[in-house]
Design an enzyme around this catalytic site. Structure first.
Site, short mmCIF file in Angstrom:
data_model
loop_
_atom_site.label_atom_id
_atom_site.label_comp_id
_atom_site.label_asym_id
_atom_site.label_seq_id
_atom_site.Cartn_x
_atom_site.Cartn_y
_atom_site.Cartn_z
N ARG A 143 -38.73 162.83 10.48
CA ARG A 143 -39.64 162.99 9.34
C ARG A 143 -40.80 163.94 9.63
O ARG A 143 -41.22 164.70 8.76
CB ARG A 143 -40.16 161.63 8.89
CG ARG A 143 -39.08 160.76 8.26
CD ARG A 143 -39.69 159.54 7.62
NE ARG A 143 -38.68 158.67 7.03
CZ ARG A 143 -38.95 157.58 6.33
NH1 ARG A 143 -40.22 157.24 6.13
NH2 ARG A 143 -37.99 156.84 5.83
N ASP A 196 -50.15 154.08 -5.21
CA ASP A 196 -49.37 154.24 -3.98
C ASP A 196 -50.16 155.15 -3.05
O ASP A 196 -50.96 155.96 -3.51
CB ASP A 196 -48.00 154.84 -4.26
CG ASP A 196 -46.99 154.51 -3.17
OD1 ASP A 196 -46.20 153.57 -3.36
OD2 ASP A 196 -47.00 155.18 -2.12
#
Length: 272
Positions: free
Chosen positions: A38, A139
């Site tokens: 990632r 979020d």
């Protein structure tokens, strides 16, 4: 497997420490491959070959936008429309008996499927009263929130819903938008998206809420962090409000503020 980027044990330890400090996420030892894959995109974006150089870059610029990219990269977004389906009839029954405008907080909104599912439930349940309802969807992942605001999804994902819901709540794309579907304006009008870190010392949102959805995010926090967040939820709920948890989460042994009502749904412990 041969790698073109250098991730040392010290680098991995530092990354685990930083994401815990930044977002409360506890990365286990076995997440090393995930971290490499990632964050590799961020290193390549900056023309770097060593994770230590990337971490030094972050340390030199504590207010840089790259911290946002770092956090986004290590945040897991696994969601679907009407995920954990049994929660939505419970929400419908609850708001049907409520008085005044309904307010719901989706505290881990990801790419929008959860808050839009809540919006559809309110539209189906409240009729004209739904016009006054509001869903606050937050979020920490800003990229996921951008996708959520757009409200556009692959048609394969939408087709899993009941056909009547698809017709009522989505526009199917045509031409160059073939294979996509967008939530209709009456659905998106109920939802307000904003970035929020549950670990932030102050939250920008205000209660009281009829329900808070905090599902499948607490599993990434340690028990101390979980307890602190639950205690901060309590004053934001109406006295009879509901807290929805994920199927693998159990708050009963973490905090005395909430008691289990059943099916991973909680109410305030002092409410009878």
């Amino acid at each position: 497997m041969e790698r073109d980027l250098i991730l040392t044990d010290d680098d991995f330890t530092q990354i685990r420490k930083l994401i815990y400090q930044r977002a409360g996420i506890v990365l286990a030892e076995h997440k090393r491959e995930m971290v490499y894959s990632r964050l590799a995109k961020r290193l390549r974006h900056h023309g770097l070959t060593r994770f230590s150089d990337y971490l030094a870059r972050l340390a030199r610029q504590p207010e840089a936008r790259e911290w946002e990219a770092f956090t986004n990269a290590l945040t897991t977004n696994l969601t679907a429309f009407f995920r954990e389906m049994h929660h939505f009839p419970l929400l419908a029954d609850h708001v049907r008996q409520s008085s005044g405008p309904v307010r719901v907080w989706s505290a881990a909104a990801s790419s929008g499927e959860e808050p839009y599912s809540i919006a559809m439930t309110l539209l189906e349940t409240l009729g004209q009263r739904a016009a006054d309802a509001r869903i606050v969807a937050t979020d920490i992942d800003t990229e996921a929130l951008e996708r959520a605001r757009a409200g556009v999804y692959p048609i394969e994902q939408v087709r899993k819903l009941d056909e009547d819901r698809v017709k009522r709540f989505f526009h199917k794309g045509k031409g160059r938008h073939e294979g996509l579907a967008r939530v209709r304006p009456e659905v998106s009008a109920l939802v307000e998206f904003q970035a929020l870190n549950l670990l932030a010392p102050q939250w920008s949102i205000k209660g009281p809420f009829d329900a808070i959805f905090c599902r499948n995010i607490m599993i990434y926090f340690d028990k101390t962090t979980q307890a602190r967040i639950l205690e901060r939820f309590a004053p934001l709920l109406k006295p009879n409000g509901l807290l929805f948890a994920g199927h693998s989460e159990n708050f009963s042994y973490i905090s005395k503020v909430f008691r289990l009502r059943g099916q991973t749904v909680y109410t305030l412990a002092d409410h009878r």
